[in-house]
Enzyme design. Structure first.
Site, PDB file in Angstrom:
ATOM      1  N   GLU A   1      -9.154  43.539  18.810  1.00 59.69           N
ATOM      2  CA  GLU A   1     -10.280  42.748  18.299  1.00 59.69           C
ATOM      3  C   GLU A   1     -11.240  43.615  17.488  1.00 59.69           C
ATOM      4  OE1 GLU A   1     -11.560  39.622  21.470  1.00 59.69           O
ATOM      5  OE2 GLU A   1     -10.528  41.218  22.504  1.00 59.69           O
TER       6      GLU A   1
ATOM      7  N   LYS B   1      -8.161  39.421  34.169  1.00 63.04           N
ATOM      8  CA  LYS B   1      -8.163  39.643  32.717  1.00 63.04           C
ATOM      9  C   LYS B   1      -7.540  40.956  32.278  1.00 63.04           C
ATOM     10  CE  LYS B   1     -10.801  36.970  30.210  1.00 63.04           C
ATOM     11  NZ  LYS B   1     -10.303  36.282  29.040  1.00 63.04           N
TER      12      LYS B   1
ATOM     13  N   THR C   1       5.154  29.562   9.600  1.00 60.15           N
ATOM     14  CA  THR C   1       4.287  29.239   8.474  1.00 60.15           C
ATOM     15  C   THR C   1       3.312  28.210   9.031  1.00 60.15           C
ATOM     16  OG1 THR C   1       5.683  27.437   7.692  1.00 60.15           O
ATOM     17  CG2 THR C   1       6.130  29.601   6.744  1.00 60.15           C
TER      18      THR C   1
END
Ligand code: ARG
Length: 459
Positions: free
Chosen positions: A291, A284, A156
């Site tokens: 996305e 990468k 949370t």
């Protein structure tokens, strides 16, 4: 020259820009199959009602098949002079069968024609979304089953809160998607009425049979008001709201994948198929698809907004603004289809780093609530006092840089004499999740039961 459809009243043709702003053929050509189906149902009805002769009906119907075959093979030409798919099809029909083509438009307007075509298209789009979502849910269930007992930190405020299982987390998305499925199904049931036969706005004096065309096109019956039939687009808006809500759910999971794939989290490794590299940074592995699912949700919401704003100020019945109903619906459909397919692929192929999840669940004092609950249950403390005692234990563990269950019993007893050895039984993350047996809770057996229920294996 003047227009072949309405040229009788006009001496001059339209300005070039008039033609361009007016034309919908560049996008409404996607309706061609629905337009042919609607015309075939309409002309069959005109024949049965004795409005057009049986011979002409046979010629027109065969001609529509010829036009459809031509579209299927060559695509629909973007002829701006012919404005939209309805005029394009009528012109192609006239090429194929001559002047008898002119009888097809009896007792019909492009207004009820386009309302019919568009409903059929949206109905099909809903069926496609439902099929794709079923596939996505199957993927979620498979991964949830595999990880029914895999412990991860539940969050949370994005702070470690209590341990949950990855299976429970994935089943939360399954539940969201089930409601999305319900929304699409509700929209489909409500929209499945035929506007055909509303004509331009007032109905027609020809003795048409609207129930017949409705049944032929798979509708549950005709819409009851001709003005409403040609002028509402609530069905498309409901489709867009369901699509938007679905895309918001997909976007939240996409966001979690982006976060989980980052080095600090390291919860998930996306497969090569669902990763992209960088043109400059060799190390990468970027989660571009996730996305873009997150990004597409914004665009889908924009489509919904666009159509709502188009409709909000329109008096009855048809206005040409309504031609702008189609691009946002087509765009939302395409974006949603890609988003569902991409999330399905990512969920199916992701490698979940359960060791990493467990490590983080164990390091964040995520079982503090379990200690407090134990003090309530076994030592009879009021929860507020138990919370306070536990807070002191967490503080001590933090100072010593150890987990809660690594604190020696003497130190725990020094904090509160009512603590005894049995407390270690609840301080592990596995004990914590196993204890959450309340309905809907994260205990692995509950998760397995939820999976069985979702598969319809139990009532
Ligand atoms: N292309 C039009 C549309 O998509 C068809 C209806 C045209 N009706 C009219 N009265 N101009 O809305």
């Amino acid at each position: 020259g003047s227009n072949s459809m309405w040229g009788g009243r006009f001496a001059e043709g339209p300005a070039a820009v008039m033609r361009e702003i007016n034309a919908s053929i560049p996008f409404d050509k996607r309706l061609w199959q629905q337009d042919i189906a609607g015309s075939k149902a309409h002309v069959a009805m005109l024949g049965k009602q004795g409005i057009v002769s049986a011979e002409d009906v046979a010629t027109i119907s065969a001609g529509l098949d010829t036009v459809a075959a031509h579209y299927a093979e060559h695509g629909v030409a973007e002829d701006l002079v012919l404005e939209d798919i309805h005029m394009q099809t009528e012109a192609r029909l006239a090429d194929a069968i001559g002047p008898v083509a002119g009888r097809l438009h009896t007792a019909r307007s492009r207004n009820d024609q386009v309302a019919t075509d568009f409903r059929l298209w949206v109905r099909d789009a809903i069926d496609q979304a439902l099929a794709a979502l079923a596939g996505f849910q199957t993927a979620l269930l498979a991964r949830a089953e595999e990880h029914a007992a895999s412990v991860m930190p539940g969050f949370t405020h994005l702070q470690s809160a209590q341990p949950v299982t990855l299976g429970h987390h994935l089943m939360a998305y399954h539940a969201m998607i089930s409601r999305d499925v319900g929304r699409f199904a509700d929209a489909r049931a409500r929209m499945n009425r035929s506007p055909l036969g509303s004509a331009a706005l007032a109905g027609t004096g020809f003795p048409i049979d609207r129930a017949m065309t409705a049944v032929a096109l798979g509708f549950d019956g005709p819409m009851t008001n001709s003005l409403d039939g040609v002028s509402d687009r609530d069905f498309a808006i409901e489709y867009l709201t369901a699509a938007t809500q679905t895309s918001l759910h997909l976007s939240r999971l996409a966001e979690e994948f982006v976060l989980w794939a980052s080095q600090p989290f390291g919860f998930v490794a996306l497969s090569d198929q669902w990763s992209t590299g960088s043109s400059i940074m060799p190390q990468k592995r970027n989660p571009d698809a996730a996305e873009l699912v997150r990004g597409h949700a914004g665009r889908i919401l924009g489509c919904m907004t666009a159509l709502m704003v188009t409709m909000k100020g329109l008096p009855l019945a048809y206005s040409k603004d309504m031609q702008d109903d189609k691009p946002p619906v087509f765009e939302a459909h395409d974006l949603l289809a890609l988003s569902i397919a991409a999330m399905t692929g990512m969920v199916e192929s992701a490698t979940f780093r359960t060791d990493r999840m467990r490590g983080l669940a164990e390091s964040g004092f995520a079982t503090a609530t379990d200690l407090a609950d134990w003090l309530v249950r076994e030592a009879g403390l009021p929860f507020r006092e138990a919370h306070h005692v536990t807070g002191r234990a967490v503080k001590l563990a933090e100072e010593r840089k150890v987990a809660l269950d690594a604190l020696p019993i003497d130190d725990l007893k020094a904090i509160d004499a009512r603590i005894d050895e049995r407390v270690y039984g609840v301080l592990s993350v596995d004990a914590s999740v196993a204890s959450r047996t309340s309905f809907g809770g994260t205990a692995p057996d509950n998760v397995r039961a939820a999976i069985r229920a979702a598969r319809g294996e139990v009532a």
